[in-house]
Design a protein around this motif. Structure first.
Motif, PDB file in Angstrom:
ATOM      1  N   TYR A 234       0.808  -1.219   0.000  1.00 36.82           N
ATOM      2  CA  TYR A 234       0.000   0.000   0.000  1.00 36.82           C
ATOM      3  C   TYR A 234       0.843   1.272   0.000  1.00 36.82           C
ATOM      4  CZ  TYR A 234      -4.842  -1.565   0.260  1.00 36.82           C
ATOM      5  OH  TYR A 234      -6.085  -2.057  -0.039  1.00 36.82           O
ATOM      6  N   TRP A 235       1.759   1.385   0.969  1.00 33.24           N
ATOM      7  CA  TRP A 235       2.494   2.663   1.048  1.00 33.24           C
ATOM      8  C   TRP A 235       3.406   2.860  -0.156  1.00 33.24           C
ATOM      9  CZ3 TRP A 235       7.651   2.981   0.663  1.00 33.24           C
ATOM     10  CH2 TRP A 235       8.451   1.922   1.127  1.00 33.24           C
ATOM     11  N   PHE A 236       3.968   1.772  -0.696  1.00 33.52           N
ATOM     12  CA  PHE A 236       4.870   1.913  -1.837  1.00 33.52           C
ATOM     13  C   PHE A 236       4.102   2.397  -3.069  1.00 33.52           C
ATOM     14  CE2 PHE A 236       7.320   0.366  -5.482  1.00 33.52           C
ATOM     15  CZ  PHE A 236       8.576   0.850  -5.169  1.00 33.52           C
ATOM     16  N   ASP A 237       2.963   1.785  -3.342  1.00 30.36           N
ATOM     17  CA  ASP A 237       2.149   2.189  -4.486  1.00 30.36           C
ATOM     18  C   ASP A 237       1.669   3.631  -4.331  1.00 30.36           C
ATOM     19  OD1 ASP A 237       0.487   2.388  -6.671  1.00 30.36           O
ATOM     20  OD2 ASP A 237      -0.992   0.934  -5.969  1.00 30.36           O
ATOM     21  N   ALA A 238       1.098   3.948  -3.166  1.00 30.92           N
ATOM     22  CA  ALA A 238       0.539   5.281  -2.952  1.00 30.92           C
ATOM     23  C   ALA A 238       1.611   6.368  -2.998  1.00 30.92           C
ATOM     24  CB  ALA A 238      -0.194   5.330  -1.608  1.00 30.92           C
ATOM     25  N   SER A 267      -5.283  -2.913 -17.782  1.00 30.94           N
ATOM     26  CA  SER A 267      -4.562  -3.795 -18.699  1.00 30.94           C
ATOM     27  C   SER A 267      -5.369  -5.042 -19.055  1.00 30.94           C
ATOM     28  CB  SER A 267      -3.216  -4.212 -18.087  1.00 30.94           C
ATOM     29  OG  SER A 267      -3.397  -5.174 -17.056  1.00 30.94           O
ATOM     30  N   GLY A 268      -6.497  -5.227 -18.366  1.00 28.42           N
ATOM     31  CA  GLY A 268      -7.344  -6.372 -18.672  1.00 28.42           C
ATOM     32  C   GLY A 268      -7.501  -7.372 -17.544  1.00 28.42           C
ATOM     33  N   TRP A 269      -6.754  -7.166 -16.459  1.00 33.56           N
ATOM     34  CA  TRP A 269      -6.900  -8.063 -15.312  1.00 33.56           C
ATOM     35  C   TRP A 269      -8.238  -7.819 -14.618  1.00 33.56           C
ATOM     36  CZ3 TRP A 269      -2.083  -9.320 -11.893  1.00 33.56           C
ATOM     37  CH2 TRP A 269      -1.070  -9.855 -12.705  1.00 33.56           C
ATOM     38  N   VAL A 305      11.657  -6.396  -3.932  1.00 34.57           N
ATOM     39  CA  VAL A 305      10.441  -7.088  -4.389  1.00 34.57           C
ATOM     40  C   VAL A 305       9.392  -6.087  -4.850  1.00 34.57           C
ATOM     41  CG1 VAL A 305       8.466  -8.483  -3.614  1.00 34.57           C
ATOM     42  CG2 VAL A 305      10.796  -9.158  -2.996  1.00 34.57           C
ATOM     43  N   LEU A 306       9.222  -5.008  -4.093  1.00 37.81           N
ATOM     44  CA  LEU A 306       8.214  -4.002  -4.438  1.00 37.81           C
ATOM     45  C   LEU A 306       8.585  -3.261  -5.723  1.00 37.81           C
ATOM     46  CD1 LEU A 306       7.550  -2.624  -0.839  1.00 37.81           C
ATOM     47  CD2 LEU A 306       5.930  -3.924  -2.250  1.00 37.81           C
ATOM     48  N   VAL A 307       9.865  -2.948  -5.884  1.00 35.95           N
ATOM     49  CA  VAL A 307      10.317  -2.264  -7.108  1.00 35.95           C
ATOM     50  C   VAL A 307      10.104  -3.162  -8.324  1.00 35.95           C
ATOM     51  CG1 VAL A 307      12.340  -1.396  -8.350  1.00 35.95           C
ATOM     52  CG2 VAL A 307      11.973  -0.753  -5.955  1.00 35.95           C
ATOM     53  N   LEU A 308      10.463  -4.437  -8.208  1.00 39.07           N
ATOM     54  CA  LEU A 308      10.269  -5.375  -9.314  1.00 39.07           C
ATOM     55  C   LEU A 308       8.786  -5.555  -9.636  1.00 39.07           C
ATOM     56  CD1 LEU A 308      12.933  -8.112  -8.463  1.00 39.07           C
ATOM     57  CD2 LEU A 308      13.050  -6.365 -10.254  1.00 39.07           C
ATOM     58  N   SER A 309       7.957  -5.569  -8.594  1.00 35.35           N
ATOM     59  CA  SER A 309       6.514  -5.690  -8.800  1.00 35.35           C
ATOM     60  C   SER A 309       5.973  -4.478  -9.549  1.00 35.35           C
ATOM     61  CB  SER A 309       5.793  -5.837  -7.450  1.00 35.35           C
ATOM     62  OG  SER A 309       6.204  -7.007  -6.784  1.00 35.35           O
ATOM     63  N   MET A 310       6.480  -3.292  -9.196  1.00 35.85           N
ATOM     64  CA  MET A 310       6.032  -2.084  -9.886  1.00 35.85           C
ATOM     65  C   MET A 310       6.521  -2.073 -11.331  1.00 35.85           C
ATOM     66  SD  MET A 310       4.075   0.487  -9.523  1.00 35.85           S
ATOM     67  CE  MET A 310       3.860   0.624  -7.744  1.00 35.85           C
ATOM     68  N   LYS A 311       7.718  -2.591 -11.566  1.00 33.26           N
ATOM     69  CA  LYS A 311       8.217  -2.717 -12.940  1.00 33.26           C
ATOM     70  C   LYS A 311       7.294  -3.620 -13.759  1.00 33.26           C
ATOM     71  CE  LYS A 311      12.192  -0.402 -12.975  1.00 33.26           C
ATOM     72  NZ  LYS A 311      12.468   0.711 -13.935  1.00 33.26           N
ATOM     73  N   PHE A 312       6.835  -4.689 -13.131  1.00 35.92           N
ATOM     74  CA  PHE A 312       5.904  -5.612 -13.785  1.00 35.92           C
ATOM     75  C   PHE A 312       4.614  -4.889 -14.155  1.00 35.92           C
ATOM     76  CE2 PHE A 312       2.203  -8.417 -13.233  1.00 35.92           C
ATOM     77  CZ  PHE A 312       2.449  -9.363 -14.245  1.00 35.92           C
ATOM     78  N   VAL A 313       4.085  -4.083 -13.211  1.00 39.39           N
ATOM     79  CA  VAL A 313       2.856  -3.327 -13.476  1.00 39.39           C
ATOM     80  C   VAL A 313       3.095  -2.323 -14.586  1.00 39.39           C
ATOM     81  CG1 VAL A 313       1.160  -1.717 -12.504  1.00 39.39           C
ATOM     82  CG2 VAL A 313       2.012  -3.629 -11.113  1.00 39.39           C
ATOM     83  N   ASN A 315       5.098  -2.554 -17.044  1.00 38.47           N
ATOM     84  CA  ASN A 315       5.138  -3.263 -18.320  1.00 38.47           C
ATOM     85  C   ASN A 315       3.747  -3.650 -18.807  1.00 38.47           C
ATOM     86  OD1 ASN A 315       7.938  -3.146 -18.549  1.00 38.47           O
ATOM     87  ND2 ASN A 315       8.251  -5.058 -17.456  1.00 38.47           N
ATOM     88  N   LYS A 316       2.849  -3.912 -17.856  1.00 44.67           N
ATOM     89  CA  LYS A 316       1.481  -4.259 -18.221  1.00 44.67           C
ATOM     90  C   LYS A 316       0.710  -3.028 -18.687  1.00 44.67           C
ATOM     91  CE  LYS A 316      -0.313  -7.735 -17.674  1.00 44.67           C
ATOM     92  NZ  LYS A 316      -0.488  -8.897 -18.566  1.00 44.67           N
ATOM     93  N   LYS A 317       0.899  -1.910 -17.970  1.00 43.05           N
ATOM     94  CA  LYS A 317       0.224  -0.654 -18.288  1.00 43.05           C
ATOM     95  C   LYS A 317       1.130   0.486 -17.851  1.00 43.05           C
ATOM     96  CE  LYS A 317      -3.123   2.310 -19.252  1.00 43.05           C
ATOM     97  NZ  LYS A 317      -3.536   2.617 -20.625  1.00 43.05           N
ATOM     98  N   ALA A 318       1.693   1.185 -18.794  1.00 47.32           N
ATOM     99  CA  ALA A 318       2.657   2.247 -18.480  1.00 47.32           C
ATOM    100  C   ALA A 318       2.024   3.373 -17.675  1.00 47.32           C
ATOM    101  CB  ALA A 318       3.255   2.797 -19.770  1.00 47.32           C
ATOM    102  N   PHE A 319       2.839   3.979 -16.811  1.00 42.26           N
ATOM    103  CA  PHE A 319       2.406   5.167 -16.075  1.00 42.26           C
ATOM    104  C   PHE A 319       2.535   6.364 -16.995  1.00 42.26           C
ATOM    105  CE2 PHE A 319       2.609   8.713 -13.242  1.00 42.26           C
ATOM    106  CZ  PHE A 319       1.840   8.357 -12.125  1.00 42.26           C
TER     107      PHE A 319
END
Length: 320
Positions: A234-238, A267-269, A305-313, A315-319
């Protein structure tokens, strides 16, 4: 037995509130920030809050919660009440912020302040600095939990995870009360949501997590980082989303759909898939806390882990 009773109270209250909100046409309208497409009743957090405070008072009277933690958590009733009216009447941001500030001050008062912020190689124990930091942290946790309450099951499953993780690591029965209070609501909010939590629930949950963080950090300074890791999704995303929008020179008060969970749905999820993804990520973060002995090494691993997860997001839908 008490936990079964509380679960039933939350479950039945949510059911009756859902029907009442539909009858009175108190539904969350679809707007540019919404991740849902069908108007759905809100206010399910009322059931969550009522159940939580009933359980909290019960624990206090049987002597299973410390008085300072009890009063700090009970003070959260003010944020729930104001948020309830905000759900209905849309109060001004200034009034909401003023109430959040007063609740933050009250919570800190009952906890006796925030003692020490540790960074491993050095500690900060100046009460002026630590309490100003804790004050803004409480307000930020209240708001970021509200920001991240946007899709089916997301905010509820996060609260259940934090409650169960807290119970495993710290053993307080207040965590079980929180878990069952949320679970009764979550039944009606999971997958295809029949009711939303609303600010009355999300702001209370954010406040509770902030209070837990400070309370346990006062017992052992490194516990602060345990809660930061557990709350990482939560805090990382926000926080990252806020920084990115600021760098884009966007008006921060303007509604948007740029949080990670929102971009995954774009992205379709499905909501169900995004929520399950977050649960899996939370379990990874818990494993890091549980198995890595050095909390600062654990924090670095969690951050990776959080940075890699955000990289994954991304790639799915660019900011954008």
């Amino acid at each position: 037995m008490i936990y079964i009773i509380l679960l039933l109270i939350s479950f039945l209250l949510t059911y009756f509130i859902k029907n009442y909100m539909i009858k009175k046409s108190f539904v969350a309208s679809v707007n540019e920030r919404s991740s849902h497409t069908v108007p759905t009743p809100h206010g399910g957090g009322i059931a969550l809050a009522i159940t939580w405070f009933i359980g909290l008072i019960y624990l206090y009277f049987i002597g299973e919660i410390s008085s300072n933690l009890f009063y700090a958590l009970l003070f959260g009733a003010f944020i729930s009440i104001v948020s309830f009216f905000d759900d209905i009447y849309e109060l001004s941001p200034k009034l909401r912020l003023m109430v959040q500030a007063l609740v933050a001050i009250g919570g800190l008062y009952f906890l006796g302040g925030f003692d020490t912020l540790t960074f491993g190689i050095f500690d900060i124990s100046n009460p002026i600095f630590t309490n100003i930091f804790a004050f803004f942290m409480i307000i930020w946790f209240i708001n970021l939990y509200n920001f991240l309450d946007g899709i089916n099951g997301y905010a509820g499953s996060q609260a259940v995870f934090l409650a169960l993780a807290g119970f495993v690591l710290f053993s307080g029965n207040h965590f079980l009360v929180l878990a069952v209070a949320v679970l009764g609501f979550l039944y009606w909010n999971w997958n295809k949501a029949k009711i939303f939590m609303g600010d009355v629930g999300s702001t209370l949950l954010g406040y509770n997590i902030a209070i837990f963080t400070i309370y346990y950090a006062n017992q052992e300074a490194t516990n602060f980082w345990i809660w930061i890791i557990l709350f990482g999704v939560y805090w990382f995303d926000a926080t990252l989303t806020l920084v990115r929008r600021k760098l884009n020179k966007e008006k921060l008060s303007q509604a948007h759909k740029k949080h990670a969970y929102q971009r995954l749905t774009q992205s379709g999820w499905s909501h169900y898939k995004v929520t399950n993804y977050s649960i899996g990520l939370n379990l990874v973060l818990f494993s890091i806390v549980y198995f890595v002995g050095n909390i600062f090494v654990a924090f670095i691993l969690a951050l990776i882990v959080l940075v890699l997860s955000m990289k994954f997001v991304d790639n799915k839908k660019a900011f954008e």
